[in-house]
Design an enzyme around this catalytic site. Structure first.
Site, PDB file in Angstrom:
ATOM      1  N   SER A  22       0.821  -1.219   0.000  1.00 29.06           N
ATOM      2  CA  SER A  22       0.000   0.000   0.000  1.00 29.06           C
ATOM      3  C   SER A  22       0.851   1.264   0.000  1.00 29.06           C
ATOM      4  O   SER A  22       0.309   2.373  -0.004  1.00 29.06           O
ATOM      5  CB  SER A  22      -0.933   0.001   1.216  1.00 29.06           C
ATOM      6  OG  SER A  22      -0.194  -0.017   2.417  1.00 29.06           O
ATOM      7  N   ASN A 110      -2.142  -1.639  13.405  1.00 27.29           N
ATOM      8  CA  ASN A 110      -3.600  -1.420  13.410  1.00 27.29           C
ATOM      9  C   ASN A 110      -3.979  -0.104  14.089  1.00 27.29           C
ATOM     10  O   ASN A 110      -4.785   0.668  13.574  1.00 27.29           O
ATOM     11  CB  ASN A 110      -4.310  -2.584  14.115  1.00 27.29           C
ATOM     12  CG  ASN A 110      -4.115  -3.894  13.387  1.00 27.29           C
ATOM     13  OD1 ASN A 110      -3.523  -3.922  12.311  1.00 27.29           O
ATOM     14  ND2 ASN A 110      -4.583  -4.983  13.970  1.00 27.29           N
ATOM     15  N   THR A 155     -39.998  25.008 -12.047  1.00 23.65           N
ATOM     16  CA  THR A 155     -40.196  23.759 -11.313  1.00 23.65           C
ATOM     17  C   THR A 155     -40.476  22.740 -12.416  1.00 23.65           C
ATOM     18  O   THR A 155     -41.094  23.083 -13.443  1.00 23.65           O
ATOM     19  CB  THR A 155     -41.372  23.808 -10.320  1.00 23.65           C
ATOM     20  OG1 THR A 155     -42.575  23.944 -11.066  1.00 23.65           O
ATOM     21  CG2 THR A 155     -41.245  24.966  -9.336  1.00 23.65           C
ATOM     22  N   HIS A 156     -39.962  21.553 -12.262  1.00 24.98           N
ATOM     23  CA  HIS A 156     -40.047  20.508 -13.307  1.00 24.98           C
ATOM     24  C   HIS A 156     -39.408  20.983 -14.618  1.00 24.98           C
ATOM     25  O   HIS A 156     -39.801  20.543 -15.693  1.00 24.98           O
ATOM     26  CB  HIS A 156     -41.494  20.090 -13.592  1.00 24.98           C
ATOM     27  CG  HIS A 156     -42.296  19.781 -12.376  1.00 24.98           C
ATOM     28  ND1 HIS A 156     -42.435  18.516 -11.850  1.00 24.98           N
ATOM     29  CD2 HIS A 156     -42.992  20.600 -11.542  1.00 24.98           C
ATOM     30  CE1 HIS A 156     -43.191  18.567 -10.767  1.00 24.98           C
ATOM     31  NE2 HIS A 156     -43.536  19.821 -10.549  1.00 24.98           N
ATOM     32  N   SER A 277     -13.292  23.143 -28.960  1.00 17.87           N
ATOM     33  CA  SER A 277     -13.373  21.839 -29.617  1.00 17.87           C
ATOM     34  C   SER A 277     -12.190  21.704 -30.560  1.00 17.87           C
ATOM     35  O   SER A 277     -11.772  22.671 -31.200  1.00 17.87           O
ATOM     36  CB  SER A 277     -14.680  21.752 -30.399  1.00 17.87           C
ATOM     37  OG  SER A 277     -14.570  20.817 -31.445  1.00 17.87           O
ATOM     38  N   LYS A 283     -16.948  26.323 -30.925  1.00 15.15           N
ATOM     39  CA  LYS A 283     -17.399  25.770 -29.654  1.00 15.15           C
ATOM     40  C   LYS A 283     -16.771  26.418 -28.410  1.00 15.15           C
ATOM     41  O   LYS A 283     -15.610  26.811 -28.417  1.00 15.15           O
ATOM     42  CB  LYS A 283     -17.143  24.257 -29.590  1.00 15.15           C
ATOM     43  CG  LYS A 283     -17.951  23.433 -30.544  1.00 15.15           C
ATOM     44  CD  LYS A 283     -19.459  23.512 -30.340  1.00 15.15           C
ATOM     45  CE  LYS A 283     -19.940  22.786 -29.109  1.00 15.15           C
ATOM     46  NZ  LYS A 283     -19.810  21.343 -29.244  1.00 15.15           N
ATOM     47  N   ASN A 285     -17.147  24.930 -24.666  1.00 11.63           N
ATOM     48  CA  ASN A 285     -17.793  23.806 -23.970  1.00 11.63           C
ATOM     49  C   ASN A 285     -17.662  23.914 -22.445  1.00 11.63           C
ATOM     50  O   ASN A 285     -16.615  24.321 -21.942  1.00 11.63           O
ATOM     51  CB  ASN A 285     -17.185  22.479 -24.432  1.00 11.63           C
ATOM     52  CG  ASN A 285     -17.515  22.179 -25.885  1.00 11.63           C
ATOM     53  OD1 ASN A 285     -18.579  22.546 -26.372  1.00 11.63           O
ATOM     54  ND2 ASN A 285     -16.593  21.539 -26.576  1.00 11.63           N
ATOM     55  N   GLU A 290     -19.051  19.980 -16.471  1.00 10.77           N
ATOM     56  CA  GLU A 290     -19.329  18.563 -16.767  1.00 10.77           C
ATOM     57  C   GLU A 290     -18.476  17.638 -15.899  1.00 10.77           C
ATOM     58  O   GLU A 290     -18.936  16.595 -15.430  1.00 10.77           O
ATOM     59  CB  GLU A 290     -19.085  18.281 -18.250  1.00 10.77           C
ATOM     60  CG  GLU A 290     -20.163  18.887 -19.133  1.00 10.77           C
ATOM     61  CD  GLU A 290     -19.838  18.852 -20.619  1.00 10.77           C
ATOM     62  OE1 GLU A 290     -20.775  18.947 -21.414  1.00 10.77           O
ATOM     63  OE2 GLU A 290     -18.651  18.737 -20.995  1.00 10.77           O
ATOM     64  N   TYR A 317      -9.440  -5.775  12.862  1.00 13.22           N
ATOM     65  CA  TYR A 317      -8.773  -5.401  11.626  1.00 13.22           C
ATOM     66  C   TYR A 317      -8.810  -6.538  10.614  1.00 13.22           C
ATOM     67  O   TYR A 317      -8.527  -7.682  10.941  1.00 13.22           O
ATOM     68  CB  TYR A 317      -7.310  -5.007  11.906  1.00 13.22           C
ATOM     69  CG  TYR A 317      -6.601  -4.529  10.653  1.00 13.22           C
ATOM     70  CD1 TYR A 317      -6.691  -3.206  10.253  1.00 13.22           C
ATOM     71  CD2 TYR A 317      -5.886  -5.423   9.858  1.00 13.22           C
ATOM     72  CE1 TYR A 317      -6.083  -2.777   9.093  1.00 13.22           C
ATOM     73  CE2 TYR A 317      -5.271  -4.995   8.699  1.00 13.22           C
ATOM     74  CZ  TYR A 317      -5.374  -3.668   8.321  1.00 13.22           C
ATOM     75  OH  TYR A 317      -4.772  -3.246   7.155  1.00 13.22           O
ATOM     76  N   GLN A 322      -7.316  -1.838   4.297  1.00 12.76           N
ATOM     77  CA  GLN A 322      -6.229  -1.115   3.626  1.00 12.76           C
ATOM     78  C   GLN A 322      -6.753  -0.284   2.440  1.00 12.76           C
ATOM     79  O   GLN A 322      -6.144   0.706   2.060  1.00 12.76           O
ATOM     80  CB  GLN A 322      -5.172  -2.111   3.144  1.00 12.76           C
ATOM     81  CG  GLN A 322      -3.992  -1.485   2.431  1.00 12.76           C
ATOM     82  CD  GLN A 322      -2.787  -2.401   2.445  1.00 12.76           C
ATOM     83  OE1 GLN A 322      -2.093  -2.471   3.439  1.00 12.76           O
ATOM     84  NE2 GLN A 322      -2.551  -3.084   1.352  1.00 12.76           N
ATOM     85  N   LYS A 325      -7.952   4.008   2.404  1.00 11.33           N
ATOM     86  CA  LYS A 325      -7.221   5.256   2.186  1.00 11.33           C
ATOM     87  C   LYS A 325      -7.300   5.729   0.733  1.00 11.33           C
ATOM     88  O   LYS A 325      -7.554   6.902   0.476  1.00 11.33           O
ATOM     89  CB  LYS A 325      -5.771   5.107   2.654  1.00 11.33           C
ATOM     90  CG  LYS A 325      -5.708   5.113   4.190  1.00 11.33           C
ATOM     91  CD  LYS A 325      -4.413   4.630   4.746  1.00 11.33           C
ATOM     92  CE  LYS A 325      -4.187   3.159   4.560  1.00 11.33           C
ATOM     93  NZ  LYS A 325      -5.165   2.308   5.289  1.00 11.33           N
TER      94      LYS A 325
HETATM   95  N1  ARG Z   1      -1.042  -0.992   5.477  1.00  8.27           N
HETATM   96  C1  ARG Z   1      -2.010  -1.406   6.418  1.00  8.27           C
HETATM   97  C2  ARG Z   1      -3.310  -0.620   6.182  1.00  8.27           C
HETATM   98  O1  ARG Z   1      -3.293   0.307   5.511  1.00  8.27           O
HETATM   99  C3  ARG Z   1      -1.527  -1.151   7.809  1.00  8.27           C
HETATM  100  C4  ARG Z   1      -2.101  -2.036   8.842  1.00  8.27           C
HETATM  101  C5  ARG Z   1      -1.621  -3.406   8.696  1.00  8.27           C
HETATM  102  N2  ARG Z   1      -2.063  -4.244   9.740  1.00  8.27           N
HETATM  103  C6  ARG Z   1      -2.014  -5.572   9.699  1.00  8.27           C
HETATM  104  N3  ARG Z   1      -2.480  -6.213  10.717  1.00  8.27           N
HETATM  105  N4  ARG Z   1      -1.556  -6.201   8.652  1.00  8.27           N
HETATM  106  O2  ARG Z   1      -4.362  -0.975   6.646  1.00  8.27           O
END
Ligand code: ARG
Length: 455
Positions: A22, A110, A155-156, A277, A283, A285, A290, A317, A322, A325
């Site tokens: 990660s 954790n 409205t609508h 465009s 154009k 745009n 959007e 956990y 993971q 994030k």
């Molecule tokens: N990289 C892990 C995460 O983002 C960290 C926690 C890992 N914990 C574990 N028991 N393997 O969640």
């Protein structure tokens, strides 16, 4: 390079390594992880696990690591570490020596990741609230110049009643005020510190969790260690607040796109948020709007994905967590960009007051005629019927309401002639109730909303 080689001795499959790693995502939490390390180190000194000298050496190295991070010295794809926690621990151990290997005493990744993430989310809430406030200010600055600029309200998507541009902009700003307060609410609830929860049962080292919480700017430690490492509702609250806010932006983007069309012609899109465009030279745009609309789908998808990840997860956990994030980061980045683009857009639109005024059909007088009849003592239901009859007759004879003279209207409706000299401005001024579209009422709304921004 892993932290858990004692038990698993065989090599990890290359594809598993890529799936498991990660670091490219969570390296963004390096400043938060450094702060968490510092808070933890101070407790380890108090407990006699680290000496003052060891602490100072580790602390100095953390400063170096932070500097290298800011100078983009770390390439997360090239580094061997699984995640940001392993990276920092490895660097401290390699560079400082055995003291680095002591730092994980009584701690788990954790509670570390749960704490890092809350620090990120806390800042994300603050940043979101601040940018929403900037957008509100941009809208109110424009509104101030347009309390008399008339346009049709739908409205609508059917012409309904006249309103002012300032009124419309204030409706956007007042919706944003609630969006903003959601981030403040989320922040208040999430500001509890999971550090010291250990893997889930509470750290076996007698750290003072109140001290840890205070030193990281949290209000208090989380009540329960298992909950502290398992739950991700703090992220969910941020993400749902973001999804609601982005939905606000998306609807207004849609209004802006429609009104910039040739058929509406209410305003000209600013260069700053438009594109041309590659093929059609004429154009202009609305790509900015959007993309704001599209990012609402992205944010909604990420938020839904996060809820889905959590709903079947056993308590405590699981590595599924993971994924939280990447989801929260994407949501946050998209929202920040869209708030900026929306503010730039609204500050730069050129309104075509004439076209906006011309877009109000006289049929929009219907409600005002019915109100006038009510003032003569007629029950509203009969008044409604009488005006609808007039519109129906007009349609049958191929006429518009503007083809009738005030005298003719007075006769058809049995109203005093003065009531039949209808203008959009008169209709607007009649709506001076709190929250209404009359200029005075809108000026009060602008003041109220400005007050909310500064409070
Ligand atoms: N990289 C892990 C995460 O983002 C960290 C926690 C890992 N914990 C574990 N028991 N393997 O969640």
């Amino acid at each position: 390079m892993s932290l858990w080689k004692g038990r698993i001795t065989g090599p990890m499959d290359a594809s598993m390594e890529r799936l498991n790693k990660s670091l490219p995502v969570d390296i963004r939490l390096l400043p938060q992880d450094a702060a968490v390390n510092r808070a933890w180190m101070a407790e380890l000194v108090r407990l006699g696990i680290l000496t003052d000298e060891e602490h100072d050496a580790l602390d100095a190295e953390l400063t170096n690591i932070l500097r290298e991070f800011e100078d983009h010295k770390f390439d997360p794809h090239a580094l061997p570490d699984e995640d940001v926690h392993s990276l920092i621990e490895r660097l401290l151990t390699e560079r400082v020596g055995p003291a680095g290997a002591k730092i994980h005493s009584g701690r788990s990744r954790n509670d570390q990741v749960a704490t890092d993430f809350r620090l990120f989310l806390r800042d994300a809430c603050d940043e979101a609230a601040e940018r929403v406030a900037s957008l509100m200010t941009a809208l109110l600055d424009v509104a101030e110049c347009h309390v008399e600029t008339v346009m049709v309200g739908y409205t609508h998507l059917q012409p309904a009643l006249p309103m002012t541009l300032a009124f419309d902009l204030c409706s956007f700003a007042s919706e944003l005020a609630r969006d903003r307060s959601r981030f403040a609410d989320a922040r208040r609830r999430l500001n509890e510190c999971p550090l010291g929860s250990g893997s889930f049962a509470g750290s076996g080292v007698a750290v003072d969790r109140q001290v840890l919480a205070t030193s990281l700017g949290f209000d208090r430690p989380t009540v329960n260690a298992l909950d502290g490492v398992s739950s991700r509702d703090a992220a969910l609250e941020y993400m749902t607040a973001a999804a609601i806010c982005q939905t606000t932006l998306s609807r207004r983007a849609e209004d802006g796109i429609i009104r910039a069309s040739r058929e509406f012609g209410h305003h000209k899109l600013p260069d700053a948020t438009s594109t041309g465009s590659s093929m059609m030279p004429q154009k202009r745009n609305p790509d900015g709007l959007e993309l704001v609309r599209a990012k609402a789908a992205t944010i909604l998808g990420r938020t839904t994905g996060m809820l889905a990840t959590l709903k079947g997860l056993p308590t405590a956990y699981g590595k599924d967590l993971q994924e939280d994030k990447a989801a929260a980061f994407e949501v946050h980045d998209a929202l920040m960009l869209c708030l900026d683009v929306t503010a730039t857009h609204f500050a730069g639109v050129t309104y075509n007051a004439e076209a906006m005024a011309a877009s109000i059909p006289t049929e929009c007088a219907a409600t005002d005629f019915a109100d006038a009849l009510v003032r003569t003592g007629l029950p509203f239901r009969q008044a409604h019927e009488r005006v609808a009859g007039l519109i129906e007759d007009a349609e049958k004879s191929g006429k518009r309401l503007e083809d009738y003279s005030p005298e003719e209207l007075a006769e058809h409706l049995q109203l005093p002639i003065e009531e039949c000299r209808w203008t959009p401005q008169k209709s607007i001024s009649a709506r001076a109730v709190v929250g209404g579209t009359a200029p005075e009422a809108v000026k009060a709304q602008i003041a109220t909303l400005r007050g909310m921004i500064s409070s």
